[in-house]
Every structure is written in C-alpha cells, then in structure tokens.
Write a protein that holds these residues in place. Structure first.
Motif, PDB file in Angstrom:
ATOM      1  N   VAL A  30       0.835  -1.204   0.000  1.00  0.00           N
ATOM      2  CA  VAL A  30       0.000   0.000   0.000  1.00  0.00           C
ATOM      3  C   VAL A  30       0.870   1.256   0.000  1.00  0.00           C
ATOM      4  O   VAL A  30       0.586   2.231  -0.705  1.00  0.00           O
ATOM      5  N   PRO A  73      -8.828   2.536 -10.222  1.00  0.00           N
ATOM      6  CA  PRO A  73      -9.013   2.547  -8.764  1.00  0.00           C
ATOM      7  C   PRO A  73      -9.877   1.397  -8.266  1.00  0.00           C
ATOM      8  O   PRO A  73      -9.618   0.835  -7.195  1.00  0.00           O
ATOM      9  N   THR A  74     -10.915   1.033  -9.030  1.00  0.00           N
ATOM     10  CA  THR A  74     -11.783  -0.060  -8.608  1.00  0.00           C
ATOM     11  C   THR A  74     -11.023  -1.375  -8.554  1.00  0.00           C
ATOM     12  O   THR A  74     -11.153  -2.153  -7.594  1.00  0.00           O
ATOM     13  N   VAL A  77      -8.291  -1.122  -5.573  1.00  0.00           N
ATOM     14  CA  VAL A  77      -8.912  -1.181  -4.246  1.00  0.00           C
ATOM     15  C   VAL A  77      -9.565  -2.543  -4.017  1.00  0.00           C
ATOM     16  O   VAL A  77      -9.501  -3.107  -2.918  1.00  0.00           O
ATOM     17  N   LEU A  81      -8.667  -5.133  -1.069  1.00  0.00           N
ATOM     18  CA  LEU A  81      -9.721  -5.588  -0.158  1.00  0.00           C
ATOM     19  C   LEU A  81      -9.724  -7.107  -0.048  1.00  0.00           C
ATOM     20  O   LEU A  81      -9.791  -7.664   1.063  1.00  0.00           O
TER      21      LEU A  81
END
Length: 309
Positions: A30, A73-74, A77, A81
């Motif tokens: 990250v 981004p989808t 992320v 997740l």
C-alpha cells in the motif's frame, strides 16, 4: 531521525508475531502504491501546468476519466480488499493452543486464562508462550475498546454485548506493548498493557503460580489496613474474604511488570503515590484516592501489596 521512531515495545514494524509478518507485506504494498500514485498525479499536474495548451478530443478525455478515474481505482482497491480479507481470516481463527478472554473496561483490562483446571484471573498484563497460538476472546464492559499489540498483529475492536476473536502467535521473546486503539474516554491514552512472551516451560510455571491463592501472612498489618479501608469491596484476593469484582484482581499484583494498566513501573514509590495521589496519576478512573493514608499505615499497605507475588 525518522528511522529512530522504528523501534521500541509499541513498534508495529518489529514483527514479533506471525500475524504481524502476514500483515507487513500488505502495508509495504500500500505504501509503495500510494507513493507511485502520488508521483503520477503530481507529475501529471506539473506537466499540465507547464505544457502548451492544446485542444483535446472529447473521446480521449472520456477514456482517460473512465480508465484512470474509475476502472483502475476499482481494480486496485478491490484487489487490496480481497487480500486484506484473506489476512483477516487468518487473524480470527476459532481455536488456538491457549484461550484467553479479555474484557475491556474503562480504563483497564480484565484477563481470564481458560485452562483444563479452571479459569485463572489476572489484569492489565498478558503472558504468552513462544511459538504457540493464543486465541483471544474479546468483549467490552461499557464502551467500545480496541485490543492491539502492534508488534504482534492487527487490532480488533471490543464491542459491548458481542464477542470478537483474534489470534496471536509470538515469535520473539520479550515484553511488548499493548494498548487500546479506540477512543474510549478521558483516560484512553493511559489504557495499556504488557504482552510478555515467555519460553513455554516458564509460561507453564507462571500460569501455575498465577492460579494459586494469595499468600498472606497471619497478622500482617498491611492486610489489616487493606480490610479496614474496604479495598476488598472492589478487588479480589483469591483465597481470602476479599471478593470484589469492580476492579482488577490483585491476587498476584506485584508479579506484574507495571502498575496502572501498563503505565508505571511496579515500585513501592509508585504504589504509594497510586494510593494517595491517584487523580494525578490517572485521571477520571473510578477508584478513589486515599490522601489521608500516611506514615506507618501507608507503609504497611504498600509493603503488603508489594508482597503479592
């Protein structure tokens, strides 16, 4: 100067547990990703500011917005997740080599070891055997708290009326710092505990001693002061008439490394001040101070409490 902060008993980069080692790659991924994205965004802004203005086709602009602002981004992320959920699954297993119940209260920790011979009560200190997985069953008595030993693994919220679970498998000997990671009121910053990792044989001996009743000498003047001041109404000394459940179990108080839920060293001087000037040492807690205790009575009470090992 920055690297000097990457040490100490509360350092989450120490990786003193298997769970911390599992979380660490996610953290560095990250950080690296955030640094890359920041560089690209700032670079694009600088380029746009300095570049000569030219008309752009609407179709190109839409593609940039859709792929750069929505799809990428989808995907990123979503991948993080899913990775994080797999890690979480490993941190909340339903069994371990040892089971410990921890109840968060304002502003201390009630700790209960579950053994084949029965429950062993202590407070504000957690000891674990090296290389063994400890399953923590976490609850809260009043408000939401959060159980966290940064060097060993992730944190887990403690919610009134619910039980959450967390596993820790220590890989290094030593005394590591634990704390409450959810704001819970005035003394939140002073709600800590020691997480002590021991060799399995030493841990077994400690747990055996911890399960024994309090050792009190007949006629001890400090024991008489303890009873006269009503300390047994709030605190337990197993094997005696002191059976209070409001405050921490004091059966083996002096065997703990720290006083006041991981805040002060366990010394006679700190113990005397804790009794007489408690408001200054840990404001807002329920225990009253006894400023009128002094002289021989205070010395006797301190000596008695320091003998509880």
């Amino acid at each position: 100067m920055l690297l000097s902060g990457c040490s100490g008993r509360h350092n989450w980069l120490s990786s003193a547990g298997e769970e911390a080692q599992t979380i660490e790659p996610l953290f560095w991924t990250v950080v690296a990703g955030a640094a890359l994205i920041w560089t690209l965004v700032v670079g694009a802004a600088v380029f746009a500011h300095r570049a000569e203005a030219k008309p752009h086709r609407e179709q190109q602009a839409r593609r940039f917005i859709i792929w750069g602002g929505a799809v990428l981004p989808t995907v990123v992320v979503g991948a993080l997740l899913i990775w994080g959920l797999f890690i979480l699954r490993d941190l909340v297993a339903d069994e371990g080599d040892l089971t410990v119940r921890v109840d968060g209260e304002r502003w201390w920790w009630r700790v209960i070891y579950e053994t084949p011979e029965g429950e062993v009560f202590t407070a504000n200190e957690i000891r674990m055997p090296l290389g063994k997985t400890t399953l923590f069953r976490l609850t809260a008595d009043d408000v939401i708290h959060s159980f966290w030993v940064p060097a060993m693994g992730g944190k887990m919220d403690m919610i009134p009326g619910r039980e959450t679970k967390l596993t820790l498998t220590p890989t290094k000997l030593g005394s590591w710092g634990g704390l409450c990671a959810e704001y819970c009121g005035g003394a939140h910053a002073l709600m800590r505990f020691d997480a002590v990792v021991m060799e399995p044989e030493a841990f077994d001996a400690w747990l055996q001693n911890e399960s024994s009743p309090a050792r009190i000498t007949e006629g001890d003047p400090g024991w008489e002061v303890f009873l006269d001041e009503g300390c047994g109404a709030c605190h337990t000394l197993r094997g005696t008439e002191a059976v209070g459940q409001v405050g921490p179990d004091l059966t083996h108080l002096a065997s703990r490394e720290r006083l006041g839920a991981g805040i002060y060293d366990m010394t006679p001087e700190n113990m005397a001040r804790w009794i007489t000037d408690l408001d200054a040492m840990k404001p807002d807690i329920d225990m009253p101070a006894y400023p009128y205790l002094s002289g021989d009575r205070l010395d006797a009470l301190v000596s008695f409490l320091m003998s509880l090992k």
